[in-house]
Motif scaffolding. Structure first.
Motif, PDB file in Angstrom:
ATOM      1  N   PRO A   1    -129.891 -24.359 -20.900  1.00  0.00           N
ATOM      2  CA  PRO A   1    -130.633 -22.733 -20.721  1.00  0.00           C
ATOM      3  C   PRO A   1    -129.829 -21.860 -19.995  1.00  0.00           C
ATOM      4  O   PRO A   1    -130.410 -20.785 -19.494  1.00  0.00           O
ATOM      5  N   PHE A   2    -128.922 -22.504 -19.137  1.00  0.00           N
ATOM      6  CA  PHE A   2    -128.123 -21.564 -18.323  1.00  0.00           C
ATOM      7  C   PHE A   2    -126.712 -21.339 -18.676  1.00  0.00           C
ATOM      8  O   PHE A   2    -126.076 -22.195 -19.272  1.00  0.00           O
ATOM      9  N   ALA A   3    -126.123 -20.227 -18.382  1.00  0.00           N
ATOM     10  CA  ALA A   3    -124.693 -19.956 -18.503  1.00  0.00           C
ATOM     11  C   ALA A   3    -124.100 -19.067 -17.481  1.00  0.00           C
ATOM     12  O   ALA A   3    -124.685 -18.403 -16.542  1.00  0.00           O
ATOM     13  N   TYR A   4    -122.763 -19.270 -17.061  1.00  0.00           N
ATOM     14  CA  TYR A   4    -121.908 -18.576 -16.289  1.00  0.00           C
ATOM     15  C   TYR A   4    -120.821 -18.224 -16.728  1.00  0.00           C
ATOM     16  O   TYR A   4    -119.942 -19.034 -17.260  1.00  0.00           O
ATOM     17  N   VAL A   5    -120.739 -16.684 -16.426  1.00  0.00           N
ATOM     18  CA  VAL A   5    -119.648 -16.145 -17.017  1.00  0.00           C
ATOM     19  C   VAL A   5    -119.119 -15.162 -16.080  1.00  0.00           C
ATOM     20  O   VAL A   5    -119.889 -14.001 -15.583  1.00  0.00           O
TER      21      VAL A   5
END
Length: 253
Positions: free
Chosen positions: A165-169
């Motif tokens: 459920p987590f994203a890093y961009v």
């Protein structure tokens, strides 16, 4: 918590304060304006991981009291995201430590730090690393499904990461349509937003907010902030559900 995310660093490639700068942010007494270069810690019941190892990586690990590490994700091979890699030797004394990334990033890391991947000399203190190309092969990281999300840093294709459920961009100026689709339905998104003015290789604050208006994560945090950004000023101007990240920010999922 199932997943704990800690922002180890939230600054741009110069870090904040910038050397030799006397602007109000670089002289600020607000600790949230003191930003080491960008990196995040991901803690699961099954293991501990980081995304990127900038120049302050050793200090970040000590400040966050990280005692073990099970893997590292690399967004791209620019200096402010990889130059702490040698400190991974502490976490790879007894077995190989996986490092994950897209094909080009891993090639550039192995070329830049060739001494780590050639024949190891016993007692040389070289990190013992295992390259794991996940560009076309998502991996299971503890309880999370982890996948590369291709984005553009100017003309260079690099990776963000989605982990459940987590994203890093970060370091991003354009997100292709297919990657936008891969970033929908998130609980938390940490997204790079360098400054207020446009930049050729990074989202501005306004551009990042346009992306968030489409993706609509439950909560979004802006990272990779330069010294044009005063934390309190930006925080007061952002819409509900969006906030500036800061060093030491902890998010539980």
């Amino acid at each position: 918590f199932t997943v704990r995310i800690t922002c180890l660093g939230t600054g741009t490639s110069h870090g904040i304060p910038v050397m030799g700068c006397t602007c109000s942010v670089c002289r600020s007494q607000d600790p949230r304006n003191n930003r080491w270069r960008s990196s995040v810690l991901i803690e699961l019941a099954e293991g501990t991981y980081v995304i990127d190892t900038p120049q302050e990586f050793r200090l970040q690990v000590l400040r966050a009291n990280v005692n073990t590490l099970n893997g590292v994700f690399y967004t791209h091979a620019h200096a402010d995201h990889i130059l702490g890699i040698d400190d991974l030797r502490v976490f790879s004394r007894h077995q190989k430590l996986p490092i994950y990334g897209d094909t080009n990033t891993l090639k550039r890391i192995s070329r830049t730090f060739g001494y780590m991947f050639s024949d190891r000399v016993q007692g040389s203190g070289v990190p013992n690393l295992l390259l794991h190309d996940m560009e076309h092969a998502p991996v299971e990281i503890g309880s999370l499904h982890a996948s590369c999300v291709p984005v553009y840093h100017g003309s260079e294709r690099i990776s963000g990461f989605r982990l459940g459920p987590f994203a890093y961009v970060t370091d991003c100026s354009r997100i292709p349509r297919q990657s936008m689709d891969a970033l929908k339905g998130l609980e938390v998104l940490i997204l790079g937003a360098l400054r207020y003015k446009k930049h050729p290789t990074h989202f501005s604050i306004h551009e990042a907010l346009e992306v968030l208006e489409i993706l609509r994560p439950r909560m979004a945090y802006l990272t990779h902030l330069c010294h044009d950004i005063d934390h309190a000023v930006l925080e007061s101007a952002l819409p509900q559900g969006t906030a500036p990240a800061y060093d030491g920010l902890t998010i539980d999922l």
